[in-house]
Scaffold this active site. Sequence first.
Site, PDB file in Angstrom:
ATOM      1  N   THR A  99     -31.305  -2.384  -4.130  1.00  0.00           N
ATOM      2  CA  THR A  99     -31.721  -1.003  -3.911  1.00  0.00           C
ATOM      3  C   THR A  99     -32.816  -1.003  -2.861  1.00  0.00           C
ATOM      4  O   THR A  99     -33.930  -1.475  -3.111  1.00  0.00           O
ATOM      5  CB  THR A  99     -32.213  -0.354  -5.209  1.00  0.00           C
ATOM      6  N   LYS A 174     -27.972   6.576  -4.269  1.00  0.00           N
ATOM      7  CA  LYS A 174     -28.781   5.904  -5.299  1.00  0.00           C
ATOM      8  C   LYS A 174     -30.169   6.535  -5.388  1.00  0.00           C
ATOM      9  O   LYS A 174     -30.695   6.777  -6.480  1.00  0.00           O
ATOM     10  CB  LYS A 174     -28.885   4.413  -4.975  1.00  0.00           C
ATOM     11  N   LYS A 249     -40.492   1.640  -7.983  1.00  0.00           N
ATOM     12  CA  LYS A 249     -40.016   1.197  -6.667  1.00  0.00           C
ATOM     13  C   LYS A 249     -38.977   2.159  -6.104  1.00  0.00           C
ATOM     14  O   LYS A 249     -39.047   2.573  -4.942  1.00  0.00           O
ATOM     15  CB  LYS A 249     -39.404  -0.194  -6.785  1.00  0.00           C
TER      16      LYS A 249
END
Length: 300
Positions: A99, A174, A249
Amino acid sequence: MTAPSRVKVAFLGLGHMGLPMAVNLVKAGHDVHGFDLMSGAIASAAAAGIPIAGSGAEAAADADVVITMFPAGRHVIAAYQDELLAAAKPGTLFIESSTIAVDEAQTAHELALAAGHRSIDAPVSGGVVGAENGTLAFMVGGSDADFADALPLLEVMGKRIVHCGGPGLGQAAKVCNNMVLAVSQIAVAEAFVLGERLGLEHQALFDVVSQASGQCWAITTNCPVPGPVPTSPANRDYQPGFAGALMAKDLGLALQAIEQTSTDARMGLLAQQIYAAFAAGDGAARDFSGIITDIRAGEV
């Protein structure tokens, strides 16, 4: 490339997510060689039956497909530039499942193409349980042809695979998904704390919300209080799952995208602030649903 029944795969990044993904590929009959910089991850992978290469470059050299699952975008770019792209055979398909930021995914794609390879970004959702069970969701960015070639491998590791568009758009999906998840997890936690103070039993509130207009994954699967959903992290002292540090994050990536696009996303920005504070304390290693403990204590 039309994917053969047995594919040579280099799987780089054998942590909590990467290792079970690689194991599922082995179980499906693929020829997998792995590598990780952490000795503990290498030991766990070897114990799980994953052949270990001496380096990432060695794993990539004879692979048809290289899958990367790294902590951050800088690690992806560095690995591509320093060894992987030069080591791989021409036309190797790179599947980048970390990611990372959208622009980093696009940079990785451009580097791969310039080196004579093919590339998709394919970040995942579903956590460690999804990785172990082969039920991950993949959000994919790349060409139609590269998506089609990657699909047989992705279907081994995941249950839902969505082609979101061109390079970087898997990461875009995402970022948007996890912003929704963070906001909804906070809202569910606040509702349970409010319910407690109003005298509602957890089960009663769950029975209402899980079948009403407030229904969402954050309550039906990741319920933040023990009891109503026996498999939720709340029933194992908030062991992740998906750790607070990882949510922080991902929301940092969302913040970056919000700023780059000048998007008015006040709930997303507030969720980013809340999870940054959560991850700065003991929430870093706890499941992100543990945010309820900070909300209950008035610490967010």
